[in-house]
Design an enzyme around this catalytic site. Structure first.
Site, PDB file in Angstrom:
ATOM      1  CE  LYS A 176     -28.080 -62.005  -0.013  1.00 37.89           C
ATOM      2  NZ  LYS A 176     -28.747 -62.850   0.918  1.00 37.89           N
ATOM      3  CG  ASP A 236     -27.917 -58.006   0.857  1.00 39.88           C
ATOM      4  OD1 ASP A 236     -27.265 -58.071   1.908  1.00 39.88           O
ATOM      5  OD2 ASP A 236     -28.989 -58.606   0.674  1.00 39.88           O
TER       6      ASP A 236
HETATM    7  P1  ATP Z   1     -33.076 -58.821   0.112  1.00 39.86           P
HETATM    8  O1  ATP Z   1     -31.979 -58.269  -0.748  1.00 39.86           O
HETATM    9  O2  ATP Z   1     -33.817 -57.771   0.883  1.00 39.86           O
HETATM   10  O3  ATP Z   1     -32.677 -60.031   0.905  1.00 39.86           O
HETATM   11  P2  ATP Z   1     -34.366 -60.599  -1.687  1.00 39.86           P
HETATM   12  O4  ATP Z   1     -33.088 -61.041  -2.251  1.00 39.86           O
HETATM   13  O5  ATP Z   1     -35.107 -61.608  -0.886  1.00 39.86           O
HETATM   14  O6  ATP Z   1     -34.196 -59.306  -0.849  1.00 39.86           O
HETATM   15  P3  ATP Z   1     -35.172 -59.093  -4.034  1.00 39.86           P
HETATM   16  O7  ATP Z   1     -35.198 -59.917  -5.274  1.00 39.86           O
HETATM   17  O8  ATP Z   1     -34.057 -58.146  -3.871  1.00 39.86           O
HETATM   18  O9  ATP Z   1     -35.307 -60.077  -2.804  1.00 39.86           O
HETATM   19  O10 ATP Z   1     -36.595 -58.344  -3.940  1.00 39.86           O
HETATM   20  C1  ATP Z   1     -37.114 -57.816  -2.741  1.00 39.86           C
HETATM   21  C2  ATP Z   1     -38.209 -56.801  -3.061  1.00 39.86           C
HETATM   22  O11 ATP Z   1     -37.578 -55.609  -3.547  1.00 39.86           O
HETATM   23  C3  ATP Z   1     -39.154 -57.196  -4.181  1.00 39.86           C
HETATM   24  O12 ATP Z   1     -40.262 -57.880  -3.672  1.00 39.86           O
HETATM   25  C4  ATP Z   1     -39.552 -55.862  -4.805  1.00 39.86           C
HETATM   26  O13 ATP Z   1     -40.753 -55.384  -4.256  1.00 39.86           O
HETATM   27  C5  ATP Z   1     -38.450 -54.875  -4.424  1.00 39.86           C
HETATM   28  N1  ATP Z   1     -37.621 -54.400  -5.571  1.00 39.86           N
HETATM   29  C6  ATP Z   1     -37.280 -53.137  -5.847  1.00 39.86           C
HETATM   30  N2  ATP Z   1     -36.493 -53.060  -6.928  1.00 39.86           N
HETATM   31  C7  ATP Z   1     -36.299 -54.296  -7.359  1.00 39.86           C
HETATM   32  C8  ATP Z   1     -35.561 -54.864  -8.427  1.00 39.86           C
HETATM   33  N3  ATP Z   1     -34.832 -54.136  -9.295  1.00 39.86           N
HETATM   34  N4  ATP Z   1     -35.603 -56.190  -8.561  1.00 39.86           N
HETATM   35  C9  ATP Z   1     -36.296 -56.953  -7.665  1.00 39.86           C
HETATM   36  N5  ATP Z   1     -37.021 -56.473  -6.672  1.00 39.86           N
HETATM   37  C10 ATP Z   1     -37.028 -55.150  -6.484  1.00 39.86           C
END
Ligand code: ATP
Length: 319
Positions: free
Chosen positions: A16, A144
């Protein structure tokens, strides 16, 4: 106990972006009220679930996507999603989950949430559960995650989990500059709080001009109304992103902004040809950045492969 109906399910879920991310002042429970407009873009995580003796998660990523921050234990969001669904339905059959990540980690693209949404849908199919009531569980897993189930272009209120589809008559073309070194979402919100300390933060709203631009289908109109209240905080933590945004503008993007909590930077192109031109201009121009392209909106989590108990393989369109 529902009857299992498949022995392998493969689901794809999109990243997203936030076309608008309005953030209010922090509440007593630590959360920030949001008024956001999400768009799902054609950058995907593919999740495969199979029955197993123990709960397990494995992860592979496309080149340039660092997965060392992805936990492979009980805190993995995909594993939490599967276990939550099992618990609510009294299912005691573990699954092994394999994540094929095409969404940069900690990039402000909700990659973990995409994994969780995909896993909910995949496990519901594997265990023969209804798939039309997953939104409540999704919201328990993260703000999200409900959007990951529906995709398209939608508004998100509350903490971002109260989703309503928006009319989007355009096909929008994006160039993304992503970085291996992510930004922590809680750290960006903490910086937002520090920057607004002692200030009155207005209640966030969905701008009417954005809703109209989406209905018009014009990317040029859309480029004039994008916004992200977390951008200042992301730039404060990572000042080099200012140069990245400038590089995108100088390369001719209609608009550029930080995606969600960053550090991914998004650039809107006029059309597909302009997207290719923009990506070429930006390739190699920003140290440490990987250039990706994607269009949006695209649908949310979708079953792309399903092997039934008798071994029949389908593309998932059986019901
Ligand atoms: P958000 O959705 O909070 O905005 P983001 O999009 O910036 O986050 P994500 O890729 O969702 O980032 O990862 C955020 C953190 O979530 C990672 O640093 C990791 O420690 C944790 N995490 C837990 N499960 C997962 C997963 N399946 N994939 C990625 N990260 C995960």
């Amino acid at each position: 106990m529902p009857e299992p109906r498949a022995r392998e399910v493969v689901v794809r879920a999109p990243a997203k972006i936030n076309l608008h991310l309005g953030v209010g002042g922090v509440r007593e429970d630590g959360f920030h009220p949001l008024a956001t407009v999400y768009q799902a873009i054609a950058l995907f995580s593919t999740v495969t679930v199979v029955p197993a003796d123990q709960w397990a998660v494995t992860c592979r990523a496309e080149p340039g996507i660092a997965v060392d921050q992805v936990p492979l234990g009980p805190t993995n969001l995909a594993l939490r999603a599967a276990r939550l669904l099992a618990e609510r339905h009294g299912i005691e059959k573990p699954v092994a989950i394999h994540l094929d990540k095409g969404i940069p980690v900690a990039g402000g693209l909700a990659g973990g949430s995409a994994d969780a949404a995909a896993t909910l849908l995949a496990c519901a199919h594997l265990w023969g559960l209804p798939t039309d009531d997953l939104a409540g569980l999704a919201a328990e897993l993260g703000s999200d995650v409900p959007f990951g189930l529906v995709g398209g272009t939608a508004s998100g209120l509350g903490r971002g989990e109260v989703i309503a589809p928006l009319v989007d008559n355009g096909e929008h073309h994006w160039v993304l500059l992503t970085f291996e070194d992510g930004l922590s979402t809680p750290a960006v919100y903490a910086e937002f709080d520090a920057l607004h300390d002692g200030l009155e933060v207005p209640e966030p709203v969905i701008p009417d001009a954005l809703v109209s631009a989406l209905a018009s289908g014009s990317s040029t109109a859309l480029g004039g109304v994008l916004g992200n209240d977390l951008q200042e905080a992301a730039l404060s933590l990572r000042p080099a992103l200012d140069d990245v945004l400038r590089a995108g503008r100088e390369a001719g993007a209609l608009a550029g902004l930080v995606s969600g909590s960053g550090p991914t930077c998004l650039f809107l192109a006029r059309d597909m040809a302009h997207r290719v031109e923009l990506a070429d201009r930006l390739a190699g121009g920003v140290a440490g950045a990987k250039v990706l392209t994607a269009h949006g909106p695209v649908p949310g989590a979708t079953v792309v492969g399903l092997t039934l108990l008798d071994g029949t393989t389908t593309d998932g369109r059986v019901e």
